[in-house]
Write an enzyme that holds these catalytic residues in place. Structure first.
Site, PDB file in Angstrom:
ATOM      1  CD  GLU A 188      -8.839  -0.693   3.943  1.00  0.00           C
ATOM      2  OE1 GLU A 188      -8.150  -0.501   4.978  1.00  0.00           O
ATOM      3  OE2 GLU A 188      -9.320   0.226   3.280  1.00  0.00           O
ATOM      4  CG  HIS A 237     -12.769   3.773   2.499  1.00  0.00           C
ATOM      5  ND1 HIS A 237     -13.407   4.900   2.965  1.00  0.00           N
ATOM      6  CD2 HIS A 237     -11.459   3.937   2.783  1.00  0.00           C
ATOM      7  CE1 HIS A 237     -12.513   5.731   3.483  1.00  0.00           C
ATOM      8  NE2 HIS A 237     -11.319   5.152   3.386  1.00  0.00           N
ATOM      9  CG  ASN A 296      -1.862   1.117   1.294  1.00  0.00           C
ATOM     10  OD1 ASN A 296      -1.875   1.983   0.408  1.00  0.00           O
ATOM     11  ND2 ASN A 296      -2.688   1.143   2.318  1.00  0.00           N
ATOM     12  NE  ARG A 332      -8.988  12.431   2.874  1.00  0.00           N
ATOM     13  CZ  ARG A 332      -9.060  11.120   2.641  1.00  0.00           C
ATOM     14  NH1 ARG A 332     -10.048  10.630   1.915  1.00  0.00           N
ATOM     15  NH2 ARG A 332      -8.163  10.296   3.125  1.00  0.00           N
ATOM     16  NE  ARG A 383      -6.602   1.183  -0.012  1.00  0.00           N
ATOM     17  CZ  ARG A 383      -6.994   1.715   1.113  1.00  0.00           C
ATOM     18  NH1 ARG A 383      -6.260   1.579   2.202  1.00  0.00           N
ATOM     19  NH2 ARG A 383      -8.128   2.386   1.175  1.00  0.00           N
TER      20      ARG A 383
END
Ligand code: ADP
Length: 396
Positions: free
Chosen positions: A381, A185, A9, A243, A97
């Site tokens: 993940e 996601h 990742n 964010r 990823r």
């Protein structure tokens, strides 16, 4: 002998990796053997590896003074380290990823030069993430060209959403060039949907709240995404660590016209200076906010809870009802008080929290007679990427 899958990742200044043993046991499952990360790419590199229980097993942070590490150098270091560490567990595939699969990919794909080209063309859709994901793919292609690579996308799980959920109310000519809602996601949601089907096989209409520094929510019907809070980019939806989440685009026009913000200033505002950090002026970290006595910190937490509740209502409407609600990721898995507040606010849906189960982090945190089952399920993940990679490289 077991084989191993390397999961990567890659971000702007760090590369996280996990090594999963595969071909053991009966079900073709993958098991985390150890994980690590190279931080400080481009500045002060530091490399650390932890075993599956989280104990540090290797550290290295002595690079020659003034040396800066590129993504290529970082991947080279990781591969060299793995050569020794994985002597009895050969790595047979690398899974990455990748944030954006665009319209081209609705599932993981084996990397070829054509795939790299297509993913490169998607950089403008995710300029803060996609280039770094690609840098790691290119590095492995250069350093170990015979190692099969698989790209796993944050967008792919959402490709099942109905067209109305994908459309912005923009002219169709713009929609046709790919300006539409994608959702992110997805690897987390795919993993949660898989796990929940074991816990609660009768739950057909599910809302999952992935609440980490990046936060989004997803409506899942019969294991498939039908709506999510994130859209064209990962800045939409819930307020996050730094964010904004959803924002009236008129605010941006105002800032451009009246305050002379250019694209770079707007990008900084949307991605780095807003969310929990911007509202509180204290921190982007939920732990700091909940232990702070600053009223702005409390306001940031309230805003976050309010929006989780609002999206829960919206996603329930998209599903036409709700059978199960799942909390996951850093905040969702750990912040008991926040979960209790969200559930309290959602009492109108028939959600009844079991306070003791909530204190123990679940997995089920609703009472036996709650109209909706509520769960805490740690996401994975990397494990999802390992699973996809193992199956695409033909293991076990
Ligand atoms: P990401 O993977 O998006 O970087 P994580 O899923 O690791 O993020 O979540 C990070 C967030 O989880 C941070 O806001 C952090 O404060 C929060 N978090 C982690 N542990 C706890 C905890 N015990 N209580 C409250 N929040 C927590």
């Amino acid at each position: 002998m077991a084989n191993a899958i390397l999961v990567l990742n890659a971000g702007s200044s760090s590369i996280k990796f996990g090594v999963f043993a595969t071909g053991i046991g009966t079900g073709g499952e993958t098991d985390l053997a150890f994980r690590g990360q190279m931080e400080g790419i481009g500045s002060d590199p530091a490399f650390a590896v932890k075993d599956a229980q989280g104990a540090t097993i290797f550290e290295h942070d002595e690079w020659p003074r003034g040396s800066t590490l590129t993504h290529l150098g970082a991947v080279r270091f990781i591969l060299e380290y793995l050569k020794d560490r994985c002597a009895d567990m050969p790595i047979v595939g690398a899974g990455h990823r990748v944030v954006h699969g665009g319209l081209a990919y609705d599932r993981p794909v084996v990397v070829t030069p054509e795939v790299i080209e297509t993913l490169t063309s998607l950089v403008p859709l995710a300029p803060l993430h996609q280039p770094h994901n690609l840098a790691a793919i290119r590095a492995i292609a250069e350093l170990d060209p015979n190692l099969p690579q698989v790209a796993c996308f944050d967008t792919a799980f959402h490709s099942t959403q109905p067209r109305v959920a994908q459309l912005f109310a923009l002219p169709w000519q713009l929609t046709d060039t790919g300006i539409r809602r994608y959702g992110f996601h997805g690897l987390s949601y795919e993993y949660i949907a898989q796990r929940l089907s074991g816990f609660d096989p009768n739950a057909r209409r599910v809302v999952v709240a992935h609440l980490g520094s990046g936060a989004s929510m997803c409506a899942i019907r019969d294991g498939k995404s039908i709506e999510s809070s994130m859209g064209f980019t990962a800045v939409d939806g819930l307020p996050m660590g730094t964010r904004t989440g959803a924002l009236d685009p008129g605010v941006l026009l105002y800032l451009m016209r009246e305050r002379r913000y250019d694209a770079a200033a707007i990008e900084r505002l949307l991605y780095k200076e807003s969310g929990l950090l911007g509202v509180s002026g204290v921190s982007n970290d939920m732990r700091h906010l909940t232990s702070s006595s600053d009223p702005r910190a409390a306001e940031a937490v309230e805003l976050f809870i309010y929006h989780v509740g609002k999206f829960l209502g919206a996603l329930t409407a998209a599903l036409g009802g709700i059978d199960a609600f799942v909390f996951t990721a850093g905040i969702g898995e750990n912040d008991r008080r926040l979960r209790a507040r969200v559930c309290e606010q959602a009492a109108w849906l028939g959600i009844a929290l079991d306070p003791e189960a909530n204190e123990c982090n679940g997995p089920r945190i609703s009472t036996a007679d709650s109209a909706v089952s509520v769960w805490v399920i740690p996401t994975n993940e990397e494990g999802m990427i390992a699973q996809h990679t193992a199956s695409l490289v033909g293991l076990p």
